[in-house]
Design a protein around this motif. Structure first.
Motif, mmCIF file in Angstrom:
data_model
loop_
_atom_site.group_PDB
_atom_site.id
_atom_site.type_symbol
_atom_site.label_atom_id
_atom_site.label_comp_id
_atom_site.label_asym_id
_atom_site.label_seq_id
_atom_site.Cartn_x
_atom_site.Cartn_y
_atom_site.Cartn_z
ATOM 1 N N SER A 1 2.453 1.673 -3.343
ATOM 2 C CA SER A 1 1.454 2.173 -4.294
ATOM 3 C C SER A 1 1.184 3.648 -4.065
ATOM 4 O O SER A 1 1.051 4.413 -5.030
ATOM 5 C CB SER A 1 0.143 1.388 -4.160
ATOM 6 O OG SER A 1 0.330 0.044 -4.496
ATOM 7 N N GLU A 2 1.101 4.035 -2.795
ATOM 8 C CA GLU A 2 0.874 5.451 -2.470
ATOM 9 C C GLU A 2 2.019 6.320 -3.015
ATOM 10 O O GLU A 2 1.782 7.369 -3.601
ATOM 11 C CB GLU A 2 0.768 5.638 -0.950
ATOM 12 C CG GLU A 2 -0.483 5.098 -0.327
ATOM 13 C CD GLU A 2 -1.640 6.066 -0.402
ATOM 14 O OE1 GLU A 2 -1.432 7.259 -0.160
ATOM 15 O OE2 GLU A 2 -2.751 5.605 -0.722
ATOM 16 N N ALA B 1 4.105 5.531 -5.470
ATOM 17 C CA ALA B 1 4.068 5.505 -6.932
ATOM 18 C C ALA B 1 2.976 6.437 -7.447
ATOM 19 O O ALA B 1 3.176 7.174 -8.421
ATOM 20 C CB ALA B 1 3.837 4.074 -7.430
ATOM 21 N N LEU B 2 1.822 6.422 -6.789
ATOM 22 C CA LEU B 2 0.723 7.297 -7.189
ATOM 23 C C LEU B 2 1.120 8.755 -7.013
ATOM 24 O O LEU B 2 0.867 9.590 -7.900
ATOM 25 C CB LEU B 2 -0.525 6.977 -6.356
ATOM 26 C CG LEU B 2 -1.768 7.799 -6.661
ATOM 27 C CD1 LEU B 2 -2.202 7.594 -8.103
ATOM 28 C CD2 LEU B 2 -2.891 7.426 -5.698
ATOM 29 N N ALA B 3 1.766 9.082 -5.921
ATOM 30 C CA ALA B 3 2.201 10.470 -5.687
ATOM 31 C C ALA B 3 3.187 10.900 -6.772
ATOM 32 O O ALA B 3 3.107 12.027 -7.281
ATOM 33 C CB ALA B 3 2.834 10.594 -4.307
ATOM 34 N N HIS C 1 0.837 -1.198 0.000
ATOM 35 C CA HIS C 1 0.000 0.000 0.000
ATOM 36 C C HIS C 1 0.877 1.254 0.000
ATOM 37 O O HIS C 1 0.637 2.186 -0.767
ATOM 38 C CB HIS C 1 -0.923 -0.013 1.222
ATOM 39 C CG HIS C 1 -1.706 1.240 1.398
ATOM 40 N ND1 HIS C 1 -2.738 1.588 0.561
ATOM 41 C CD2 HIS C 1 -1.600 2.242 2.303
ATOM 42 C CE1 HIS C 1 -3.238 2.752 0.950
ATOM 43 N NE2 HIS C 1 -2.563 3.167 2.010
ATOM 44 N N ARG D 1 3.387 9.694 -9.830
ATOM 45 C CA ARG D 1 2.650 9.844 -11.095
ATOM 46 C C ARG D 1 1.832 11.132 -11.103
ATOM 47 O O ARG D 1 1.699 11.783 -12.137
ATOM 48 C CB ARG D 1 1.760 8.623 -11.320
ATOM 49 C CG ARG D 1 2.596 7.434 -11.720
ATOM 50 C CD ARG D 1 1.786 6.317 -12.340
ATOM 51 N NE ARG D 1 2.658 5.279 -12.838
ATOM 52 C CZ ARG D 1 3.196 4.310 -12.126
ATOM 53 N NH1 ARG D 1 2.991 4.277 -10.830
ATOM 54 N NH2 ARG D 1 3.956 3.387 -12.683
ATOM 55 N N GLU D 2 1.274 11.476 -9.941
ATOM 56 C CA GLU D 2 0.525 12.730 -9.847
ATOM 57 C C GLU D 2 1.459 13.915 -10.078
ATOM 58 O O GLU D 2 1.086 14.883 -10.757
ATOM 59 C CB GLU D 2 -0.174 12.838 -8.493
ATOM 60 C CG GLU D 2 -1.395 11.943 -8.386
ATOM 61 C CD GLU D 2 -2.051 11.959 -7.005
ATOM 62 O OE1 GLU D 2 -1.459 12.523 -6.056
ATOM 63 O OE2 GLU D 2 -3.147 11.404 -6.892
#
Length: 120
Positions: free
Chosen positions: A78-79, A81-83, A75, A85-86
């Motif tokens: 993923s958080e 990686a998401l940050a 998690h 990508r954002e």
């Protein structure tokens, strides 16, 4: 002698009665001992089963804790990686806005030149 014999017989009868009472007590004690031994075995078996169950539950808890830690790590990854990508998306949007502005300026310049060329 007859009296001694009668006394001896009475004492013998009394001794036999006492012996019978003692044998009954011994039999009762043996039965109680047998019952207590059976209950002890039962308790020891139950205690061993409880130990095994506790060990099994401890292993399950450890496994579940490991899984939870693994999923928590995933998690967090993923958080992150998401940050990232954002962030990349924000940078792309800024670049896109800049490029649109540049395209708009370039288009305007081309149109201005075309107007200047076509105007008398």
């Amino acid at each position: 002698q007859v009296q001694d014999m009668a006394t001896l017989r009475a004492e013998l009868a009394q001794a036999q009665q006492e012996k019978a009472r003692q044998e009954e007590k011994i039999a009762a004690y043996e039965e109680e001992r047998h019952q207590l031994r059976w209950e002890l075995r039962k308790l020891q078996g139950s205690q061993e089963q409880n130990k095994q169950e506790a060990h099994s539950l401890q292993e399950r808890l450890q496994e579940m804790s490991s899984r939870a830690q693994h999923w928590q790590q995933l998690h967090w990854d993923s958080e992150r990686a998401l940050a990232m990508r954002e962030e990349e998306l924000v940078v792309c949007k800024v670049e896109l806005a800049f490029l649109k502005e540049e395209l708009s300026k370039a288009t305007e310049q081309v149109q201005d030149r075309q107007r200047q060329h076509h105007s008398p």
